[in-house]
Design a protein around this motif. Structure first.
Motif, PDB file in Angstrom:
ATOM      1  N   ASP A 102       0.349  -7.210  -2.320  1.00 18.07           N
ATOM      2  CA  ASP A 102      -0.772  -8.087  -2.665  1.00 18.07           C
ATOM      3  C   ASP A 102      -0.391  -9.561  -2.631  1.00 18.07           C
ATOM      4  OD1 ASP A 102      -2.617  -6.045  -2.960  1.00 18.07           O
ATOM      5  OD2 ASP A 102      -2.120  -5.751  -5.077  1.00 18.07           O
ATOM      6  N   ARG A 103       0.868  -9.870  -2.926  1.00 15.38           N
ATOM      7  CA  ARG A 103       1.286 -11.276  -2.929  1.00 15.38           C
ATOM      8  C   ARG A 103       1.254 -11.872  -1.534  1.00 15.38           C
ATOM      9  NH1 ARG A 103       6.825 -10.567  -5.603  1.00 15.38           N
ATOM     10  NH2 ARG A 103       6.540  -8.722  -4.360  1.00 15.38           N
ATOM     11  N   SER A 104       1.665 -11.105  -0.529  1.00 19.26           N
ATOM     12  CA  SER A 104       1.666 -11.626   0.841  1.00 19.26           C
ATOM     13  C   SER A 104       0.386 -11.267   1.587  1.00 19.26           C
ATOM     14  CB  SER A 104       2.877 -11.096   1.619  1.00 19.26           C
ATOM     15  OG  SER A 104       2.762  -9.702   1.820  1.00 19.26           O
ATOM     16  N   GLY A 105      -0.461 -10.432   0.979  1.00 21.35           N
ATOM     17  CA  GLY A 105      -1.721 -10.054   1.612  1.00 21.35           C
ATOM     18  C   GLY A 105      -1.545  -9.140   2.797  1.00 21.35           C
ATOM     19  N   THR A 106      -0.566  -8.223   2.734  1.00 18.95           N
ATOM     20  CA  THR A 106      -0.356  -7.283   3.838  1.00 18.95           C
ATOM     21  C   THR A 106      -0.791  -5.880   3.421  1.00 18.95           C
ATOM     22  OG1 THR A 106       1.945  -6.879   3.188  1.00 18.95           O
ATOM     23  CG2 THR A 106       1.552  -8.582   4.846  1.00 18.95           C
ATOM     24  N   SER A 107      -1.155  -5.100   4.425  1.00 15.03           N
ATOM     25  CA  SER A 107      -1.558  -3.715   4.206  1.00 15.03           C
ATOM     26  C   SER A 107      -0.881  -2.828   5.239  1.00 15.03           C
ATOM     27  CB  SER A 107      -3.077  -3.557   4.358  1.00 15.03           C
ATOM     28  OG  SER A 107      -3.746  -4.144   3.280  1.00 15.03           O
ATOM     29  N   ILE A 108      -0.751  -1.555   4.883  1.00 15.24           N
ATOM     30  CA  ILE A 108      -0.253  -0.546   5.812  1.00 15.24           C
ATOM     31  C   ILE A 108      -1.483   0.111   6.424  1.00 15.24           C
ATOM     32  CG2 ILE A 108       1.032   1.609   6.061  1.00 15.24           C
ATOM     33  CD1 ILE A 108       2.546   0.791   3.481  1.00 15.24           C
ATOM     34  N   LEU A 109      -1.450   0.304   7.725  1.00 13.30           N
ATOM     35  CA  LEU A 109      -2.562   0.939   8.419  1.00 13.30           C
ATOM     36  C   LEU A 109      -2.147   2.352   8.783  1.00 13.30           C
ATOM     37  CD1 LEU A 109      -5.380   0.378   9.682  1.00 13.30           C
ATOM     38  CD2 LEU A 109      -4.179  -0.147  11.786  1.00 13.30           C
ATOM     39  N   GLY A 110      -3.022   3.310   8.518  1.00 10.74           N
ATOM     40  CA  GLY A 110      -2.714   4.695   8.856  1.00 10.74           C
ATOM     41  C   GLY A 110      -3.964   5.529   8.813  1.00 10.74           C
ATOM     42  N   SER A 111      -3.789   6.832   8.742  1.00  7.96           N
ATOM     43  CA  SER A 111      -4.945   7.714   8.639  1.00  7.96           C
ATOM     44  C   SER A 111      -4.809   8.548   7.380  1.00  7.96           C
ATOM     45  CB  SER A 111      -5.086   8.597   9.881  1.00  7.96           C
ATOM     46  OG  SER A 111      -3.948   9.384  10.077  1.00  7.96           O
ATOM     47  N   TRP A 128      -9.179   6.750   9.505  1.00  9.96           N
ATOM     48  CA  TRP A 128      -8.386   5.533   9.393  1.00  9.96           C
ATOM     49  C   TRP A 128      -8.618   4.864   8.051  1.00  9.96           C
ATOM     50  CZ3 TRP A 128      -5.877   2.160  13.233  1.00  9.96           C
ATOM     51  CH2 TRP A 128      -5.504   2.866  14.380  1.00  9.96           C
ATOM     52  N   MET A 129      -7.552   4.315   7.509  1.00  8.04           N
ATOM     53  CA  MET A 129      -7.638   3.574   6.259  1.00  8.04           C
ATOM     54  C   MET A 129      -6.493   2.579   6.187  1.00  8.04           C
ATOM     55  SD  MET A 129      -6.251   6.385   3.480  1.00  8.04           S
ATOM     56  CE  MET A 129      -5.893   5.202   2.197  1.00  8.04           C
ATOM     57  N   SER A 130      -6.636   1.633   5.315  1.00  9.67           N
ATOM     58  CA  SER A 130      -5.527   0.721   5.052  1.00  9.67           C
ATOM     59  C   SER A 130      -5.205   0.820   3.578  1.00  9.67           C
ATOM     60  CB  SER A 130      -5.875  -0.718   5.441  1.00  9.67           C
ATOM     61  OG  SER A 130      -6.936  -1.209   4.663  1.00  9.67           O
ATOM     62  N   SER A 131      -3.968   0.595   3.240  1.00  8.51           N
ATOM     63  CA  SER A 131      -3.511   0.669   1.868  1.00  8.51           C
ATOM     64  C   SER A 131      -2.704  -0.585   1.583  1.00  8.51           C
ATOM     65  CB  SER A 131      -2.645   1.921   1.680  1.00  8.51           C
ATOM     66  OG  SER A 131      -2.130   1.966   0.376  1.00  8.51           O
ATOM     67  N   SER A 132      -3.016  -1.233   0.497  1.00  3.16           N
ATOM     68  CA  SER A 132      -2.327  -2.476   0.166  1.00  3.16           C
ATOM     69  C   SER A 132      -0.824  -2.246   0.109  1.00  3.16           C
ATOM     70  CB  SER A 132      -2.830  -3.017  -1.168  1.00  3.16           C
ATOM     71  OG  SER A 132      -2.157  -4.204  -1.489  1.00  3.16           O
ATOM     72  N   TYR A 133      -0.073  -3.066   0.809  1.00  3.24           N
ATOM     73  CA  TYR A 133       1.383  -2.972   0.825  1.00  3.24           C
ATOM     74  C   TYR A 133       1.987  -3.995  -0.129  1.00  3.24           C
ATOM     75  CZ  TYR A 133       6.189  -3.244   2.414  1.00  3.24           C
ATOM     76  OH  TYR A 133       7.547  -3.252   2.454  1.00  3.24           O
TER      77      TYR A 133
END
Length: 124
Positions: A36-45, A29-34
């Motif tokens: 940066d301005r809104s502070g969201t990330s994509i979660l996946g493997s 599992w890892m997250s990748s910044s989607y």
């Protein structure tokens, strides 16, 4: 439910959750910044250096994505702790038996088991 049954039930539930995790797919599992301005990330493997996330992206605020990744990385350690405590619990008649050195570990594992099983009792 006895302490041993609680430990075994938690081990079974956590194992099943790990095995059927939709995003995991055998990777890490890892997250990748989607954004940066809104502070969201994509979660996946992570599979072969690529982020795999199934049919659609799963977006979380970055702290939530990071928490999910961190907790997922602890599952194997939690399973080991639950299995060890269950073996200690199964080998003595009571909490103060001949394996007293393992009592504190068993008590902490029981608290973990209760949390996994959905219990709210935080006293072992």
């Amino acid at each position: 439910m006895t302490p041993l049954e609680e430990l075994q039930a938690a081990h079974k539930r956590l194992s099943e959750l790990q095995q059927t995790s939709e995003v995991f797919e055998g990777g890490t599992w890892m997250s990748s910044s989607y954004d940066d301005r809104s502070g969201t990330s994509i979660l996946g493997s992570e599979l072969g250096g690529q982020l795999a996330y199934g049919e659609e992206e799963v977006r979380y605020d970055t702290p939530t994505a990071d928490l999910i990744v961190t907790l997922h990385r602890t599952i194997d350690a939690q399973l080991k702790l639950l299995a060890e405590a269950a073996s200690l619990e199964g080998s003595r008649a009571d909490w103060g038996g001949p394996f007293a050195s393992g009592v504190w570990r068993s008590m902490h594992a029981l608290l973990l088991a209760r949390a996994i099983n959905g219990g709210t009792d935080d006293a072992a």
